[in-house]
Write an enzyme that holds these catalytic residues in place. Structure first.
Site, short mmCIF file in Angstrom:
data_model
loop_
_atom_site.label_atom_id
_atom_site.label_comp_id
_atom_site.label_asym_id
_atom_site.label_seq_id
_atom_site.Cartn_x
_atom_site.Cartn_y
_atom_site.Cartn_z
N CYS A 121 24.58 78.73 -21.47
CA CYS A 121 25.64 77.97 -21.33
C CYS A 121 25.61 76.66 -22.34
CB CYS A 121 25.90 77.58 -20.12
SG CYS A 121 26.67 75.91 -19.89
N GLU A 122 26.72 76.76 -23.35
CA GLU A 122 26.67 75.68 -24.39
C GLU A 122 26.89 74.46 -23.90
OE1 GLU A 122 29.26 77.19 -27.22
OE2 GLU A 122 30.87 76.18 -26.34
N HIS A 123 27.35 74.29 -22.63
CA HIS A 123 27.95 73.13 -22.25
C HIS A 123 26.62 72.42 -21.39
CE1 HIS A 123 31.92 74.98 -21.66
NE2 HIS A 123 32.01 74.41 -23.02
N HIS A 124 25.72 73.00 -20.93
CA HIS A 124 24.76 72.44 -20.04
C HIS A 124 23.30 72.91 -20.60
CE1 HIS A 124 28.37 72.42 -17.54
NE2 HIS A 124 27.56 71.25 -17.25
N GLN B 167 31.29 82.04 -21.47
CA GLN B 167 31.49 83.52 -20.95
C GLN B 167 32.66 84.12 -21.43
OE1 GLN B 167 30.84 83.88 -16.67
NE2 GLN B 167 31.71 85.97 -16.84
N HIS C 293 26.35 81.30 -13.17
CA HIS C 293 25.74 80.25 -13.97
C HIS C 293 25.22 79.10 -13.45
CE1 HIS C 293 29.09 81.05 -17.18
NE2 HIS C 293 29.25 81.89 -16.36
N CYS D 290 24.20 76.36 -14.21
CA CYS D 290 24.79 75.09 -14.41
C CYS D 290 25.61 74.80 -13.07
CB CYS D 290 25.60 74.87 -15.56
SG CYS D 290 26.89 75.93 -15.96
ZN ZN Z 1 27.42 75.24 -18.17
#
Ligand code: ZN
Length: 187
Positions: free
Chosen positions: A74-77, A115, A143, A145
């Site tokens: 995941c690119e956010h976390h 995703q 996920h 995260c």
């Molecule tokens: Zn994430």
């Protein structure tokens, strides 16, 4: 020490760890090795992979590969998400080796992702390389995260789909696909 490894050392220090202790001395190197594998998809070309394996075939039945194992970040976390991907298309006299569909999933998954985009990129690559009547992609993923941080724990299986062409415009085609996807209970 590479810039990457220096950065990992900095992260270890910033969480209060001692990068010099025995268990962590080689961690920056190991993390770099792991990340090279997890992000190898940036250096790979999904369209070329598909186009190399396209052949003419008078087939107008839905082609589907179900439950392709998927691991992505995941690119956010920068935490993993993982699950299953289902890919189907309705050929217009051109098909592709089934293993190549799994390969394309892997190429896009081994990049930083969300995703939704991953789902769309897989569908658009198949559409672009084969020019079929339509494409359907569903990804079911968990996920870390969300799970590890306790966010939406009860509903951590995220499902995203992308329907192109006849999978979008023709209810019978879409229903056939959704029905086939629904029969997998793998996660
Ligand atoms: Zn994430």
């Amino acid at each position: 020490m590479s810039v990457f490894q220096e950065s990992v050392r900095t992260i270890l220090e910033s969480i209060g760890e001692d990068p010099g202790r025995e268990g962590l001395v080689k961690t920056p190197e190991r993390v770099e090795d792991a990340w090279r594998v997890l992000t190898v998809g940036y250096a790979q070309d999904p369209m070329a992979t598909l186009r190399r394996a396209v052949f003419e075939e008078h087939c107008n039945e839905m082609v589907m590969v179900r439950e392709i194992e998927l691991y992505s970040m995941c690119e956010h976390h920068l935490l993993p998400f993982f699950g299953k991907c289902h890919v189907a298309y309705l050929p217009k006299n051109r098909i592709v080796g089934l293993s190549k569909l799994a390969r394309v999933v892997e190429i896009f998954a081994r990049r930083l992702q969300v995703q939704e985009r991953l789902t769309t990129q897989i569908a658009e690559a198949v559409q672009g390389a084969l020019d079929p009547y339509g494409v359907g992609v569903v990804i079911e993923a968990r996920h870390l995260c969300m799970m590890m941080r306790g966010v939406e724990k009860q509903n951590s299986l995220a499902v995203k789909s992308c329907m192109l062409g006849s999978f979008q415009s023709d209810a019978a085609t879409r229903n056939e696909f959704v029905d086939l996807v629904g029969r997998s209970h793998s996660l």
